[in-house]
Scaffold this motif. Structure first.
Motif: not given
Length: 513
Positions: A50, A393-394, A396, A398, A422, A424, A426, A461-462
Motif C-alpha cells: 500500500d 495513503y488515504h 483507510d 477497515r 469502513y 476510505s 483521500p 488508519s493512514s
C-alpha cells in the motif's frame, strides 16, 4: 546478560529498518523478536504494498522497493510487492550486513524502570537485555505499555479531537456492507422473532453514532495463494464447524437471488499481482478474511495466553473460509469451481502450514502524548517542522464490527445484520513529526516508538501502512543511535541533525508541490 547501545523490540518491517539504521551509524544493536520470523506483515502475507503517493517514499522504504526490483531484475514498481519469502530474505541480508544481533522467540516478561528510563528488559526465557536507548517496533505497543507510557486503544469520540470521521460510524451501504434483509437469528431466517444469534456477529449493542466505543479495526490473515501445479489444496481443518458459516450461506443465497454473484477471486481480492503468478488475498466484501465478531477489540490489552487464543481464532477463520468458499454447497457453484483453481503456495510459509506467520494487527495501542496527530493534520497536508517521514495513503479504516439491529419496517420490525466502520477518504501528502515518536518526557526518556505512534484512531488508519512503518523505523533507529551516542534523552536529540542524517539516507522530508 545481553548489552547494546540500542535495543529494538519486534522485528516488524519497522523494527528491521530501525535496527539496521541504528547499526549503520556504528551503534551496537540487538533486535529482539517474540516470534521466529522477521518482517512482520511485509513478509507475512501482505504482498500487495500500500504505497499511496510514490513521491512520499524515501529512505529505507525506497531502499526496500529498489531491493525488490533488483531481486527480480525488473524496474522499480513493476510488481505490486515481493513474494513473502523474498521480503524476508532481503531483511535478513540487511540485518546481516549491518551486523545486528537478532534474538528470536523472546517476548517481554518485565521492564525495569529507573529514574524515568528503561534500565533493562527481562524476557520470558529469563534472559536480560540492557541498552542506552530502546525502540518499540511492535504492532501491539507492548514495550511502551510495559514501560508505563500512556496509550489509547480503539476509536475515540468525535468530540475528543473534533474529528469528522471519529467514533462509531453510521451504517451505510457499500462494497463492504452487509446487504439488507439478512437475519441475525439462527432459528428465524425471516428475522421477525428474537432468538440465538448466528456465529460471527458481535452480540453487544452498537454505541451511538459519533461516540467513542474503543472499537478496533478488524484483524485477519492476508493469505498468499497460487495457481501453480504444486499448490497445496485447501483442506477441511479438524474442528471445522459447518454451523459457523451459516451467515455466509445466507449472504450467498441473497446474492444469487439478486443476480449479484461475482467470480471467485472477487471475494478475496485476488489478482495475480505478485511474482510467480501468486496473489495476495485481502478482506474484500461483506464476508471475508476479516474477523468481525469483536475479538480484535480484546486483543491489544490481552494477556499473552489469551492473545494466542485470539490469533488461532483468526488463523482458523482464514483456513476455514478458504475451505468454505471452495467446497460448501451453499456457495454458488461457479465460485466453488473458481476457488478450487487456487491453493496455498508450496514455497511459502513452510513451517506454518503454508499459511502466514503474522496476524494482520491493523491497529492496537497508540501512544498518547501532547503531540497526537489527528485527522486535521492529514486532511490539510500539514508538514510539521520536526518531520521525519511523509505519509500519503488515504484514511483507510477497515470494518470495525458486524452487529445487528431492528429495522422498523411496516407492519413489524425486522432484525438485520449490519457491518459498520469502513471508511476510505483521500488525503494529500502529509508529514509525521519526531514528537509523535517519543513519549512524554516524564514517562520515559529513552524510548522511541516506531509503529504505535501518537495518533488518533482516524489518523492512524493512514499511518499504519508498511512503507510508512519502514520510514518511521528508519527515523526511530537513527534517533535512538544519536541519543545513545550522546548519552542524552531521546527528547534532546538535535532534530536538525536527525533530519540531515535521514536525508543522507535518502529520506524525503518535503516536496515542492
Amino acid at each position: 546478560m545481553i548489552g547494546a547501545d540500542v535495543v529494538v523490540y519486534a522485528a516488524t518491517s519497522a523494527g528491521v529498518c530501525a535496527a539496521v539504521a541504528a547499526a549503520r551509524t556504528g551503534a551496537r544493536v540487538v533486535l529482539v523478536e517474540p516470534g521466529r520470523h522477521i518482517g512482520g506483515m511485509t513478509s507475512g502475507g501482505l504482498g500487495y504494498t500500500d504505497v499511496g503517493d510514490v513521491r512520499a517514499l524515501g529512505g529505507m522504504a525506497a531502499e526496500f522497493r529498489a531491493a525488490v526490483a533488483e531481486h527480480y531484475g525488473v524496474p522499480v514498481g513493476h510488481y505490486a510487492g515481493p513474494e513473502p519469502h523474498v521480503a524476508e530474505q532481503i531483511f535478513l541480508r540487511w540485518l546481516d550486513e549491518a551486523g545486528v544481533t537478532v534474538v528470536f522467540s523472546a517476548s517481554i516478561a518485565g521492564v525495569d524502570m529507573r529514574d524515568g528510563r528503561i534500565a533493562r528488559l527481562t524476557l520470558r526465557d529469563g534472559s536480560v537485555v540492557e541498552a542506552a536507548v530502546f525502540v518499540d517496533a511492535s504492532y501491539e505497543g507492548d514495550l511502551l505499555a510495559a514501560s508505563g507510557v500512556s496509550y489509547a486503544v480503539g476509536r475515540e469520540s468525535r468530540s475528543l479531537y473534533g474529528e469528522e470521521f471519529a467514533g462509531r460510524r453510521e451504517v451505510v451501504p457499500g462494497r463492504h456492507s452487509i446487504p439488507p434483509w439478512i437475519s441475525p437469528f439462527g432459528d428465524d431466517p425471516a428475522g421477525l422473532t428474537s432468538g440465538p444469534l448466528l456465529p460471527q456477529i458481535k452480540p453487544e449493542p452498537m454505541a451511538d453514532v459519533g461516540a467513542g466505543d474503543g472499537g478496533v479495526m478488524s484483524f485477519g490473515y492476508r493469505v498468499c495463494l497460487s495457481r501453480a501445479p504444486d499448490r497445496i489444496p485447501f483442506l477441511r481443518r479438524e474442528g471445522y464447524d459447518d454451523a459457523h458459516w451459516e451467515l455466509g450461506r445466507r449472504i450467498f443465497a441473497d446474492a444469487e437471488r439478486r443476480g449479484d454473484v461475482h467470480p471467485a477471486g472477487r471475494y478475496l481480492g485476488l489478482e495475480p499481482n505478485l511474482p510467480g503468478g501468486k496473489a495476495d488475498g485481502n478482506s474484500l466484501g461483506p464476508f471475508s478474511l476479516s474477523v468481525l465478531d469483536g475479538s480484535a477489540w480484546e486483543y491489544p490489552d490481552a494477556a499473552p495466553e489469551r492473545r494466542e487464543q485470539l490469533r488461532l481464532h483468526h488463523l482458523h477463520h482464514a483456513e476455514d473460509f478458504l475451505w468454505f468458499l471452495a467446497n460448501d454447497p451453499g456457495v454458488p457453484a461457479d465460485v466453488r469451481r473458481g476457488m478450487q483453481e487456487w491453493g496455498l503456495p508450496a514455497d511459502e510459509f513452510a513451517d506454518t502450514g503454508h499459511l502466514p506467520h503474522q496476524l494482520y494487527v491493523r491497529e492496537a495501542r497508540r501512544m498518547v502524548t501532547d503531540a497526537v496527530i489527528t485527522e486535521h493534520e492529514l486532511r490539510s497536508g500539514t508538514v510539521p517542522p520536526d518531520v521525519v517521514a511523509l505519509g500519503s495513503y488515504h484514511l483507510d479504516i477497515r470494518e470495525v464490527q458486524r452487529a445487528w439491529r431492528w429495522v422498523y419496517e411496516h407492519p413489524d420490525p425486522i432484525a438485520m445484520v449490519v457491518s459498520e466502520g469502513y471508511l476510505s477518504v483521500p488525503v494529500p501528502i502529509y508529514g509525521i513529526g519526531y514528537s509523535a515518536l517519543v513519549p512524554r518526557r516524564d514517562e520515559c526518556s529513552n524510548l522511541v516508538v516506531a509503529v504505535c505512534v501518537a495518533a488518533s484512531h482516524v489518523a492512524f488508519s493512514s499511518i499504519r501502512m508498511e512503507p510508512q512503518y519502514q520510514m518511521l523505523g528508519h527515523a526511530a533507529g537513527v534517533a535512538a543511535a544519536l541519543a545513545a551516542r550522546a548519552g542524552a534523552a531521546v527528547h534532546d536529540v538535535d532534530v536538525d541533525l536527525l533530519q540531515q542524517r535521514l536525508r543522507d539516507g535518502g529520506a524525503v522530508l518535503g516536496l515542492a508541490l
